[in-house]
Design an enzyme around this catalytic site. Sequence first.
Site, PDB file in Angstrom:
ATOM      1  CG  HIS A 282      36.216  28.740  47.600  1.00  0.00           C
ATOM      2  ND1 HIS A 282      37.044  29.428  46.739  1.00  0.00           N
ATOM      3  CD2 HIS A 282      35.403  29.666  48.171  1.00  0.00           C
ATOM      4  CE1 HIS A 282      36.723  30.718  46.788  1.00  0.00           C
ATOM      5  NE2 HIS A 282      35.731  30.894  47.646  1.00  0.00           N
TER       6      HIS A 282
ATOM      7  CE  LYS B 112      37.927  24.617  45.516  1.00  0.00           C
ATOM      8  NZ  LYS B 112      39.156  24.946  44.752  1.00  0.00           N
TER       9      LYS B 112
ATOM     10  CB  THR C 190      46.291  27.481  45.864  1.00  0.00           C
ATOM     11  OG1 THR C 190      45.931  28.763  46.382  1.00  0.00           O
ATOM     12  CG2 THR C 190      45.346  27.096  44.739  1.00  0.00           C
TER      13      THR C 190
ATOM     14  CD  GLU D 109      34.239  33.897  46.960  1.00  0.00           C
ATOM     15  OE1 GLU D 109      34.346  33.328  48.080  1.00  0.00           O
ATOM     16  OE2 GLU D 109      35.188  34.009  46.168  1.00  0.00           O
TER      17      GLU D 109
ATOM     18  CE1 TYR E 282      37.283  29.566  42.433  1.00  0.00           C
ATOM     19  CE2 TYR E 282      35.898  27.806  41.571  1.00  0.00           C
ATOM     20  CZ  TYR E 282      36.747  28.300  42.556  1.00  0.00           C
ATOM     21  OH  TYR E 282      37.056  27.525  43.650  1.00  0.00           O
TER      22      TYR E 282
ATOM     23  CG  ASN F 210      42.268  23.274  45.918  1.00  0.00           C
ATOM     24  OD1 ASN F 210      41.054  23.237  45.745  1.00  0.00           O
ATOM     25  ND2 ASN F 210      42.975  24.368  45.711  1.00  0.00           N
TER      26      ASN F 210
ATOM     27  CG  PHE G 223      43.720  27.916  36.834  1.00  0.00           C
ATOM     28  CD1 PHE G 223      42.550  28.215  37.529  1.00  0.00           C
ATOM     29  CD2 PHE G 223      44.808  28.769  36.981  1.00  0.00           C
ATOM     30  CE1 PHE G 223      42.456  29.346  38.335  1.00  0.00           C
ATOM     31  CE2 PHE G 223      44.726  29.913  37.782  1.00  0.00           C
ATOM     32  CZ  PHE G 223      43.542  30.195  38.464  1.00  0.00           C
TER      33      PHE G 223
HETATM   34  O1  CDP Z   1      41.360  28.656  46.138  1.00  0.00           O
HETATM   35  P1  CDP Z   1      42.494  29.669  46.319  1.00  0.00           P
HETATM   36  O2  CDP Z   1      41.984  31.045  46.702  1.00  0.00           O
HETATM   37  O3  CDP Z   1      43.557  29.157  47.241  1.00  0.00           O
HETATM   38  O4  CDP Z   1      43.230  29.794  44.887  1.00  0.00           O
HETATM   39  P2  CDP Z   1      42.921  30.720  43.627  1.00  0.00           P
HETATM   40  O5  CDP Z   1      44.210  31.242  43.126  1.00  0.00           O
HETATM   41  O6  CDP Z   1      41.836  31.713  43.928  1.00  0.00           O
HETATM   42  O7  CDP Z   1      42.374  29.690  42.537  1.00  0.00           O
HETATM   43  C1  CDP Z   1      41.057  29.203  42.592  1.00  0.00           C
HETATM   44  C2  CDP Z   1      41.087  27.720  42.357  1.00  0.00           C
HETATM   45  O8  CDP Z   1      41.556  27.465  41.037  1.00  0.00           O
HETATM   46  C3  CDP Z   1      42.046  26.918  43.237  1.00  0.00           C
HETATM   47  O9  CDP Z   1      41.538  26.609  44.521  1.00  0.00           O
HETATM   48  C4  CDP Z   1      42.260  25.677  42.401  1.00  0.00           C
HETATM   49  O10 CDP Z   1      41.156  24.765  42.512  1.00  0.00           O
HETATM   50  C5  CDP Z   1      42.280  26.247  40.990  1.00  0.00           C
HETATM   51  N1  CDP Z   1      43.643  26.526  40.498  1.00  0.00           N
HETATM   52  C6  CDP Z   1      44.206  25.653  39.550  1.00  0.00           C
HETATM   53  O11 CDP Z   1      43.569  24.674  39.154  1.00  0.00           O
HETATM   54  N2  CDP Z   1      45.475  25.887  39.092  1.00  0.00           N
HETATM   55  C7  CDP Z   1      46.182  26.953  39.497  1.00  0.00           C
HETATM   56  N3  CDP Z   1      47.402  27.166  39.035  1.00  0.00           N
HETATM   57  C8  CDP Z   1      45.623  27.843  40.446  1.00  0.00           C
HETATM   58  C9  CDP Z   1      44.356  27.598  40.926  1.00  0.00           C
HETATM   59 MG    MG Z   2      40.819  32.355  45.593  1.00  0.00          MG
END
Ligand code: CDP
Ligand code: MG
Length: 139
Positions: A115, A9, A91, A126, A49, A112, A57
């Site tokens: 991805h 990222k 995450t 994707e 996304y 974070n 978020f």
């Molecule tokens: O990336 P991952 O699959 O672990 O998490 P996700 O639930 O698919 O969320 C996608 C991305 O959204 C995360 O990697 C974070 O960058 C962001 N996110 C956030 O900013 N705040 C949250 N509460 C959850 C996710």
């Molecule tokens: Mg995800």
Amino acid sequence: MERTLSIVKPDGVSKSLIGEVIKRFEGNGLKVIGLKMIHLDKKEAEGFYAVHRGKAFFESLTTFMSSGPCVVMVLEGDAAISKTRELMGATDPQKAEEGTLRRQFASNIERNIVHGSDAVETAAFEIKYFFNALEIFSD
Ligand code: CDP
Ligand code: MG
């Protein structure tokens, strides 16, 4: 054999973690079969996304994801999806296991650094979002 899509990222790129992320993946049996650097615009980040549209978020996440260049890659290997996610960690970096990329390098739950696709169907969507057949190199 399985394929997954990973992204370093914009925060990972700006922290000079491109090599570190790829090294973790390659060092754990994953093969890089597609790779490029791109700067998503807001609409492209929103499309990527789309499953998160409507969540609290979403706006901040897609602004962040379009704030600078990313490195997108296709990884191939046994259980590539779960292996990539294991190496990334949870995450929220505070909940991520010791030694994972996010635990070690992420600033917060949004920024974070990395991805990884979460299932076979999302990986297929994707990968297609960023790569055409001529940009993937598999034996
Ligand atoms: O990336 P991952 O699959 O672990 O998490 P996700 O639930 O698919 O969320 C996608 C991305 O959204 C995360 O990697 C974070 O960058 C962001 N996110 C956030 O900013 N705040 C949250 N509460 C959850 C996710
Ligand atoms: Mg995800």
